[in-house]
Design a protein around this motif. Structure first.
Motif, PDB file in Angstrom:
ATOM      1  N   PHE A   1      88.266  63.834  65.464  1.00  0.00           N
ATOM      2  CA  PHE A   1      88.779  64.549  64.308  1.00  0.00           C
ATOM      3  C   PHE A   1      87.847  64.305  63.116  1.00  0.00           C
ATOM      4  O   PHE A   1      87.180  63.267  63.039  1.00  0.00           O
ATOM      5  CB  PHE A   1      90.192  64.085  63.988  1.00  0.00           C
TER       6      PHE A   1
ATOM      7  N   GLU B   1      97.236  62.920  71.828  1.00  0.00           N
ATOM      8  CA  GLU B   1      96.533  62.521  70.611  1.00  0.00           C
ATOM      9  C   GLU B   1      96.352  63.676  69.637  1.00  0.00           C
ATOM     10  O   GLU B   1      95.468  63.666  68.788  1.00  0.00           O
ATOM     11  CB  GLU B   1      95.175  61.888  70.960  1.00  0.00           C
TER      12      GLU B   1
ATOM     13  N   ARG C   1      86.102  60.803  61.229  1.00  0.00           N
ATOM     14  CA  ARG C   1      86.136  59.633  62.087  1.00  0.00           C
ATOM     15  C   ARG C   1      84.788  59.452  62.767  1.00  0.00           C
ATOM     16  O   ARG C   1      84.148  60.426  63.189  1.00  0.00           O
ATOM     17  CB  ARG C   1      87.243  59.767  63.132  1.00  0.00           C
TER      18      ARG C   1
ATOM     19  N   ALA D   1      98.019  64.464  67.062  1.00  0.00           N
ATOM     20  CA  ALA D   1      98.261  64.145  65.657  1.00  0.00           C
ATOM     21  C   ALA D   1      96.994  63.710  64.935  1.00  0.00           C
ATOM     22  O   ALA D   1      96.928  63.768  63.705  1.00  0.00           O
ATOM     23  CB  ALA D   1      99.324  63.055  65.542  1.00  0.00           C
ATOM     24  N   GLY D   2      95.990  63.257  65.707  1.00  0.00           N
ATOM     25  CA  GLY D   2      94.711  62.893  65.099  1.00  0.00           C
ATOM     26  C   GLY D   2      94.650  61.474  64.578  1.00  0.00           C
ATOM     27  O   GLY D   2      93.760  60.710  64.934  1.00  0.00           O
ATOM     28  N   ASP D   3      95.574  61.085  63.746  1.00  0.00           N
ATOM     29  CA  ASP D   3      95.579  59.737  63.181  1.00  0.00           C
ATOM     30  C   ASP D   3      95.902  58.719  64.271  1.00  0.00           C
ATOM     31  O   ASP D   3      96.899  58.875  64.994  1.00  0.00           O
ATOM     32  CB  ASP D   3      96.621  59.645  62.070  1.00  0.00           C
ATOM     33  N   PRO D   4      95.103  57.657  64.433  1.00  0.00           N
ATOM     34  CA  PRO D   4      95.319  56.694  65.521  1.00  0.00           C
ATOM     35  C   PRO D   4      96.713  56.068  65.518  1.00  0.00           C
ATOM     36  O   PRO D   4      97.324  55.889  66.583  1.00  0.00           O
ATOM     37  CB  PRO D   4      94.236  55.647  65.291  1.00  0.00           C
ATOM     38  N   ARG D   5      97.237  55.734  64.367  1.00  0.00           N
ATOM     39  CA  ARG D   5      98.567  55.121  64.321  1.00  0.00           C
ATOM     40  C   ARG D   5      99.645  56.119  64.742  1.00  0.00           C
ATOM     41  O   ARG D   5     100.600  55.763  65.439  1.00  0.00           O
ATOM     42  CB  ARG D   5      98.846  54.579  62.921  1.00  0.00           C
ATOM     43  N   ALA D   6      99.464  57.375  64.330  1.00  0.00           N
ATOM     44  CA  ALA D   6     100.424  58.400  64.732  1.00  0.00           C
ATOM     45  C   ALA D   6     100.362  58.650  66.233  1.00  0.00           C
ATOM     46  O   ALA D   6     101.387  58.914  66.873  1.00  0.00           O
ATOM     47  CB  ALA D   6     100.156  59.690  63.964  1.00  0.00           C
TER      48      ALA D   6
ATOM     49  N   SER E   1      90.034  53.905  69.509  1.00  0.00           N
ATOM     50  CA  SER E   1      91.377  54.466  69.502  1.00  0.00           C
ATOM     51  C   SER E   1      91.767  55.004  70.876  1.00  0.00           C
ATOM     52  O   SER E   1      92.927  54.897  71.297  1.00  0.00           O
ATOM     53  CB  SER E   1      91.479  55.593  68.462  1.00  0.00           C
TER      54      SER E   1
ATOM     55  N   SER F   1      97.010  69.299  62.144  1.00  0.00           N
ATOM     56  CA  SER F   1      95.901  68.480  62.645  1.00  0.00           C
ATOM     57  C   SER F   1      95.020  69.196  63.663  1.00  0.00           C
ATOM     58  O   SER F   1      93.787  69.081  63.617  1.00  0.00           O
ATOM     59  CB  SER F   1      96.444  67.198  63.285  1.00  0.00           C
TER      60      SER F   1
ATOM     61  N   TRP G   1      90.486  69.697  64.420  1.00  0.00           N
ATOM     62  CA  TRP G   1      89.717  69.261  65.590  1.00  0.00           C
ATOM     63  C   TRP G   1      89.125  70.454  66.329  1.00  0.00           C
ATOM     64  O   TRP G   1      87.952  70.449  66.722  1.00  0.00           O
ATOM     65  CB  TRP G   1      90.627  68.447  66.510  1.00  0.00           C
TER      66      TRP G   1
END
Length: 334
Positions: free
Chosen positions: A12, A306, A15, A308-313, A23, A241, A245
């Motif tokens: 994404f 994946e 990053r 959502a893109g954000d690693p925590r999400a 990730s 998101s 990408w």
């Protein structure tokens, strides 16, 4: 019914490569902890759509980081690889993982990869059947030789042989009738993409069955899974998101011969994915995945987790799917 996670190592915007790959590894380990039956890695070259150039190499590393689930390639591209080399690597992973490695292969596309690796456009257009035949022979181990138009070599001993007999599990990605018929004639199951509806996936599986001499088990179908408290929330996450990408990722495919290729609109494709697949509340996701499994009759669903893109999400999504969705899907299909 097996349910796996599909991890293309998507880059994404904003990053770097190290962060993306770290990730991806975290997501794979989290998938095993959450109860997924496996993870599958994609293979791409020279693009941000996915920054894993060797799905088998990444699979090997993750096999060493996990202990229970299978790990597969979706897919390893035969048009840019020597099939004996890939078979040796696959048999090695089959041996050292206790049979947990799964091999998905595909023709690939008419991309610049063919020029960089020296295999050429003819190998892509006309050599897939021979490549797949050599691969399957080598995967069985023992002595073999080749006398084809592309591959010719004297008799050699393939070492190591496979741990799984007669060979490890192999699936074939198919987006054309020619590849589908080839897989059917060879008795190999299909791996179908997330760009298809469940009904379209089912139709391809019916066509495959019509060309096969005997029933073929082990089909794998791909989808998207994004869980949230409501359908609107999950859909908003993906629509916010995925285009970020998809826009640079899809544009980075470079045809080798200058041919024109259809260009997907990133926003419309994101809408298709959000509206077609398991995106919504836990109950929404259970219903959609159960429906996809029943319509297709496939033995495994692999889910892009994946988005959502954000690693925590992404990690939250994997954990919620494992806790709130997968058990109910398995119960509904049991």
């Amino acid at each position: 019914m097996r349910i796996g996670a599909f991890l293309p190592a998507a880059q994404f915007p904003g990053r770097d490569h190290t962060g993306v790959l770290e990730s991806t590894l975290d997501a794979a380990v989290a998938a095993e902890e959450a109860g997924f039956d496996g993870v599958w890695f994609a293979e791409h070259h020279f693009m941000s759509y996915g920054i894993c150039p060797s799905a088998a190499t990444l699979a090997g590393f993750v096999l060493g980081r996990t202990s229970r689930m299978h790990v597969g390639t979706a897919v390893s591209v035969l048009s840019t690889r020597h099939p004996v080399d890939l078979a040796e690597q696959a048999n090695l992973l089959d041996q050292v993982s206790g049979g947990r490695f799964r091999l998905g292969v595909g023709r690939g596309g008419p991309w610049i990869d063919l020029e960089v690796f020296g295999t050429g456009l003819d190998r892509y257009e006309n050599g897939f059947a021979e490549s797949l035949d050599v691969l399957m022979t080598a995967l069985r181990g023992g002595r073999m030789r080749a006398d084809g138009a592309t591959f010719g070599f004297r008799e050699v001993e393939i070492v190591p042989g496979p741990r799984s007999r007669p060979h490890l599990d192999v699936t074939v990605a198919a987006s054309s009738g020619r590849t589908l018929e080839l897989a059917a004639r060879m008795g190999l199951p299909l791996l179908l993409g997330m760009d298809l509806t469940a009904e379209e996936q089912a139709e391809l599986l019916r066509e495959h069955a019509s060309h096969a001499d005997a029933p073929v088990a082990g089909h794998v179908v791909t989808g998207v899974a994004q869980v949230a408290d409501t359908r609107e929330e999950a859909r908003d996450v993906l629509l916010g998101s995925l285009p970020r990408w998809l826009r640079p990722g899809l544009a980075s495919y470079q045809p080798l011969d200058g041919r024109q290729r259809p260009q997907r609109d990133p926003e419309r494709y994101a809408e298709f994915l959000a509206d077609t697949h398991a995106v919504g509340s836990p109950d929404d996701c259970v219903a959609r995945l159960t429906e996809q499994a029943r319509i297709t009759g496939a033995e495994e669903l692999i889910l892009l987790v994946e988005g959502a893109g954000d690693p925590r999400a992404v990690l939250r999504n994997i954990r919620r799917l494992g806790a709130e969705v997968l058990p109910k899907v398995r119960a509904a299909l049991s």
